[in-house]
Scaffold this active site. Structure first.
Site, short mmCIF file in Angstrom:
data_model
loop_
_atom_site.label_atom_id
_atom_site.label_comp_id
_atom_site.label_asym_id
_atom_site.label_seq_id
_atom_site.Cartn_x
_atom_site.Cartn_y
_atom_site.Cartn_z
N LYS A 53 37.94 30.67 42.71
CA LYS A 53 39.03 31.35 42.01
C LYS A 53 39.17 30.78 40.60
O LYS A 53 39.05 29.57 40.39
CB LYS A 53 40.33 31.14 42.80
N SER A 72 47.14 36.62 44.47
CA SER A 72 46.44 36.41 43.22
C SER A 72 44.96 36.09 43.40
O SER A 72 44.22 36.03 42.41
CB SER A 72 47.11 35.26 42.45
N SER A 127 48.99 34.83 48.25
CA SER A 127 47.86 35.03 47.34
C SER A 127 46.48 34.89 47.97
O SER A 127 45.50 35.35 47.40
CB SER A 127 47.96 34.05 46.16
#
Length: 487
Positions: A88, A163, A187
């Site tokens: 990420k 996210s 997320s």
């Protein structure tokens, strides 16, 4: 560059970490072959899905060559030697940018790794690149002004969630063997559910957040953060978690002593396809476990507690990280984007900051929240001593771009209706496993959550594997494969 036969390419894209370790470490497949396959696939599919925002393909290929050399000579001790993973964008990787989706951070390059990155690289993992997030991870839809929006590979008109949306979309198309995400408000779980991948949100303080951007500065918020693997199988999630997590000493428990609880039907919004799937899973688990129906402690209150904790400083710490000089600038940039579409800040981000300012709790309410959490932690730890909660991730499968945001960030506070499934694990710092378990009538993935207390992670994985085996688990989205790979 090594050429890989089409049939091998597809097999590699489908393989989980455990399978690749066996093949690479036994010499039946080279790391170079595997890394090259992922690189070619990502180069092809990324233009459609937009999940990979920065690659390190040249470095990855050199690391693959070194991995093969070490393995051939018998000098590698890394459990992940030669296995390609993704990361990420919010985690620092030395030599790569950590922008948070902000154009004003485009020149900032990390000089050292996040702690979780260091652990995995020391085990020999090869990082292919970094994946897209919303601006500063402050939203559940992955879109920002620096890299644009990430599409759901199962339907490009729909959201990948956030996210960790880029990470889940990449995993859905088989763009790496596994990856790492983070979750302070669903997320990991939103994207895992929407994209059909396995995701694990760790419990409070079980995985280090050092080197994760932006830094969570408020302790009452930090307890909600969980960092964990996103992968193709539960066995991979268990394995990677064992590498990155702090060791928990907890008494051994028999799986047969575990009780499964589900929520009362109709108590919270839920699409029919998801409701039917949850019931089928409960019926299947009831062959092995006692399955009950009830709300766990503090479930109904958790959505509003989550929202107030996220707004505890009125969004100031996040606004500061974005470079704003006061709340007036936030409002100015929101209006600018709404009218001209020329702001450097995505409207999702600035509107979320405006909402955080509007809903900032009073000092008295913050004191009350601390008291509620202190009392609730004890009650919830006792409740989950031998229990696992089975519940949906969200009330529906992946919606069209923008609709998820509208449901969660509406001024009408509709989050109180839609966020309980998600907010519970965050507020109480609980580990949560998301397992792909089916599809809706339009072919969109449906994931289910398993939640328990810290120390019961192994029980979560074991029950998850029962669901995975019966209901199918991860299925790679092959809709964007190259024609040469399909033939």
């Amino acid at each position: 560059m090594l050429k890989t036969a089409p049939e091998n390419s597809l097999r590699i894209l489908d393989m989980d970490v455990t399978t690749l370790i066996d093949l690479i470490h036994s010499g039946r497949m080279s790391s170079v072959e595997v890394v090259t396959t992922y690189m070619k696939h990502l180069e092809h599919v990324n233009s459609r899905v937009n999940m990979l925002v920065e690659d390190r393909f040249e470095e990855a290929l050199e690391e693959a060559k070194e991995a093969d050399r070490l393995l051939e000579s018998g000098n590698s001790n890394g459990t992940l030697t030669g296995v390609p993973i993704s990361m990420k964008e919010s985690f620092d990787v030395a030599g790569m940018k950590t922008t948070g989706g902000l154009t004003n951070r485009d020149g900032i390059v990390a000089d050292k790794n996040a702690e979780v990155v260091s652990i995995l690289q020391k085990e020999g993992a090869i990082i292919l690149g970094k994946t897209n997030t919303p601006t500063l991870c402050f939203c559940q839809e992955t879109a920002n002004k620096r890299f644009g929006k990430t599409n759901n590979p199962w339907d490009l008109e729909k959201t990948a969630g956030g996210s960790s949306g880029g990470e889940a979309a990449l995993m859905a198309v088989g763009g790496a063997a596994a990856g790492i995400g983070s979750d302070i408000g669903g997320s990991i779980r939103f994207p895992s559910h929407f994209n059909g991948v396995v995701g694990f949100k760790s419990g409070n303080a079980q995985v280090s957040d050092i080197g994760s951007f932006p830094d969570i500065v408020h302790p009452i918020q930090k307890r909600m953060l969980g960092i964990g693997p996103m992968a193709k199988s539960i066995r991979d999630v268990r394995f990677i978690y064992s590498l990155i997590a702090k060791r928990q000493e907890s008494p051994a428990k028999k799986l047969s002593d575990i009780i499964i609880h589900k929520l009362p039907a109709g108590a919270y919004p839920l699409e029919k396809s998801s409701e039917q799937l949850i019931q089928k899973i409960a019926d299947h688990l009831n062959k092995v476990f006692l399955v009950g129906i009830e709300d766990p402690p503090y479930f109904k209150e958790s959505a509003i507690i989550w929202q107030q904790i996220m707004s505890v400083d009125g969004g100031k710490s996040v606004a500061d990280a974005a470079g704003f000089q006061g709340h007036g600038e936030v409002v100015k940039e929101y209006v600018k984007e709404a009218i001209t579409n020329r702001s450097d800040y995505h409207r999702y981000f600035t509107w979320a900051l405006i909402g955080a300012k509007m809903f900032k709790p009073s000092q008295k309410r913050v004191r009350d929240l601390h008291k509620i959490i202190e009392k609730g932690d004890k009650a919830i730890a006792e409740y989950f001593e031998n229990k696992i909660l089975l519940l949906p991730v969200y009330h529906r499968t992946a919606p069209p771009h923008g609709e998820l945001y509208s449901e969660i960030f509406s001024i009408k506070k509709t989050f109180k209706k839609y966020m309980p499934y998600i907010a519970y694990a965050n507020v109480w710092g609980l580990p949560s496993l998301t397992v792909p378990a089916g599809k809706d009538e339009n072919g969109m993935p449906i994931g289910v959550q398993l939640i328990s207390k810290i120390g019961n992670e192994e029980q979560l994985f074991a029950v998850g594997e029962i669901i995975e085996e019966e209901f199918g688990g991860y299925v790679r989205c092959a809709a964007h494969d190259q024609e040469s790979e399909r033939s």
